[in-house]
Scaffold this motif. Structure first.
Motif, short mmCIF file in Angstrom:
data_model
loop_
_atom_site.label_atom_id
_atom_site.label_comp_id
_atom_site.label_asym_id
_atom_site.label_seq_id
_atom_site.Cartn_x
_atom_site.Cartn_y
_atom_site.Cartn_z
N GLN A 117 -0.07 3.30 53.22
CA GLN A 117 1.21 2.73 52.84
C GLN A 117 1.30 2.62 51.32
O GLN A 117 0.39 2.13 50.66
N SER A 118 2.38 3.15 50.77
CA SER A 118 2.58 3.09 49.33
C SER A 118 3.02 1.69 48.94
O SER A 118 3.72 1.00 49.67
N ARG B 130 5.49 9.18 56.66
CA ARG B 130 5.47 7.74 56.35
C ARG B 130 6.20 6.91 57.40
O ARG B 130 6.10 5.68 57.40
N SER B 131 6.92 7.59 58.29
CA SER B 131 7.58 6.86 59.39
C SER B 131 6.63 6.65 60.57
O SER B 131 6.94 5.91 61.49
N ILE C 101 6.50 14.30 53.55
CA ILE C 101 6.00 12.97 53.19
C ILE C 101 6.87 11.88 53.81
O ILE C 101 6.36 10.91 54.40
N ASP C 102 8.18 12.05 53.69
CA ASP C 102 9.10 11.03 54.25
C ASP C 102 8.92 10.91 55.75
O ASP C 102 8.94 9.80 56.30
N VAL D 285 -1.65 6.66 57.96
CA VAL D 285 -0.78 6.75 56.79
C VAL D 285 -1.18 5.65 55.81
O VAL D 285 -1.35 4.49 56.19
N THR E 272 3.76 5.01 62.52
CA THR E 272 3.22 3.65 62.47
C THR E 272 1.84 3.53 63.09
O THR E 272 1.14 2.55 62.86
N ILE F 35 -1.51 10.59 50.86
CA ILE F 35 -0.49 10.10 51.79
C ILE F 35 -1.14 9.67 53.10
O ILE F 35 -0.73 8.68 53.71
N THR F 36 -2.16 10.42 53.51
CA THR F 36 -2.88 10.09 54.74
C THR F 36 -4.37 10.03 54.45
O THR F 36 -4.84 10.50 53.41
#
Length: 338
Positions: free
Chosen positions: A335-336, A289-290, A285-286, A333, A292, A323-324
């Protein structure tokens, strides 16, 4: 017989109390050409006195060739064609008794509809709302435990819950890696059907349902020393493999051990045979989320250095987790919010 839709629940076997007429010479037994006369109807029937015979008064079951609407408290007369006479008057105590009738109905209060409903439920233990109302003349038991369409008497529910817990704990001690005792097996041991079992489990705060099995609420399963050693060895290998783990079966982790680890939250299955550690999924997940820009399966696969066998299950899991999101051939992605 007139009534509202659903107000009647016909049955072909009754529990009754018979009181013989004064001039009868021989007791009533199961031998005889009997017919029952209730209201404007008359039907041939079989009579089985619970104590073998009835001289003055006693309990019996009456079996009819067809189902007839009746309720607790209905009165009838019993005619014996062989004697050419009415041999007894009768009172319906339970319009649809168990195979082994509960004789507590003989002394139970039946003056009001609610009395009749409470007495019936105490005798039966479990019933549906509609059937109980039909057989009691519209009564209800306000002390009953409601679970879906079912009503349980408190004494029945508590007794069955204790038995279910004992049986389930015994199974769990013998099979610590399994998710619980199969529903069919537990229902059979309790002598109830699976629908009733599921309602009982819904009511209980000490039992829980997992798929086709029942377990106690505090059950997590325990690993033996050998199983713990196997898991720790496999865990280190899965951690080292990162986003591209090998087959779990190749690590010596058996199927039941895998299921136990999934229940404990130490493994997660993304697709058949594809398992990840929770820490690895958080790292996934981390990493994602990077990203773009929108990306394809191939770009995702290359970025993580995995094969399609791993890329597709991971992406589908990320979609399910929110998440996606898939847009055509690409994914973006989500965005949270902070």
């Amino acid at each position: 017989m007139l009534g509202r839709s659903g107000a009647w629940e016909p049955s072909a076997r009754w529990l009754v109390r018979l009181e013989t007429v004064r001039n009868i010479e021989d007791p009533i037994t199961s031998r005889g050409a009997f017919s029952v006369h209730l209201g404007s109807g008359a039907w041939s029937c079989r009579v089985r006195p619970l104590q073998g015979s009835i001289e003055k008064t006693g309990l019996a079951t009456i079996t009819l060739p067809i189902a007839v609407p009746t309720e607790v408290g209905d009165r009838f007369v019993l005619f014996d064609a062989g004697r050419r006479m009415v041999v007894a008057g009768g009172l319906v105590l339970d319009p649809s008794p168990a195979r082994r009738p509960d004789t507590s109905m003989a002394s139970a209060p039946i003056n009001t509809a609610d009395d009749r409903a409470t007495s019936l439920l105490n005798a039966r233990g479990v019933d549906t709302v509609e059937r109980l109302a039909a057989h009691s003349g519209g009564g209800s038991d306000t002390s009953a435990i409601a679970a879906g369409k079912w009503l349980f008497s408190r004494s029945w529910a508590e007794s069955q819950e204790r038995r279910a817990i004992d049986i389930t704990r015994s199974y769990q001690e013998t099979n610590p890696l399994r998710p619980g005792i199969p529903k069919a097996s537990l229902a059979s041991r309790l002598r109830i059907d699976q629908a009733t079992l599921e309602s009982l489990v819904d009511w209980s705060d000490q039992l829980s349902e997992t798929g086709a099995a029942i377990m106690t609420a505090d059950f997590a399963g325990t690993l033996s020393d050998d199983q713990e050693l196997t898991w720790q060895t496999a865990r280190r290998k899965l951690k080292a493999d990162g986003f591209a783990p090998g087959k779990i079966s190749d690590l010596g982790v058996g199927r039941e051990l895998v299921h136990a680890l999934v229940r404990r939250g130490e493994l997660e299955e993304l697709a058949e045979g594809v398992f990840y550690l929770p820490d690895t999924l958080q790292a996934l997940i981390d990493r994602v989320r990077s990203f773009t820009e929108p990306f394809t399966v191939s770009e995702f696969r290359d970025a993580l250095g995995v094969t399609r066998r791993h890329a597709v299950p991971m992406l589908e899991w990320l979609d399910r987790e929110g998440i996606t999101k898939r847009r055509g051939d690409d994914r973006v992605v989500i965005q949270s919010t902070p």
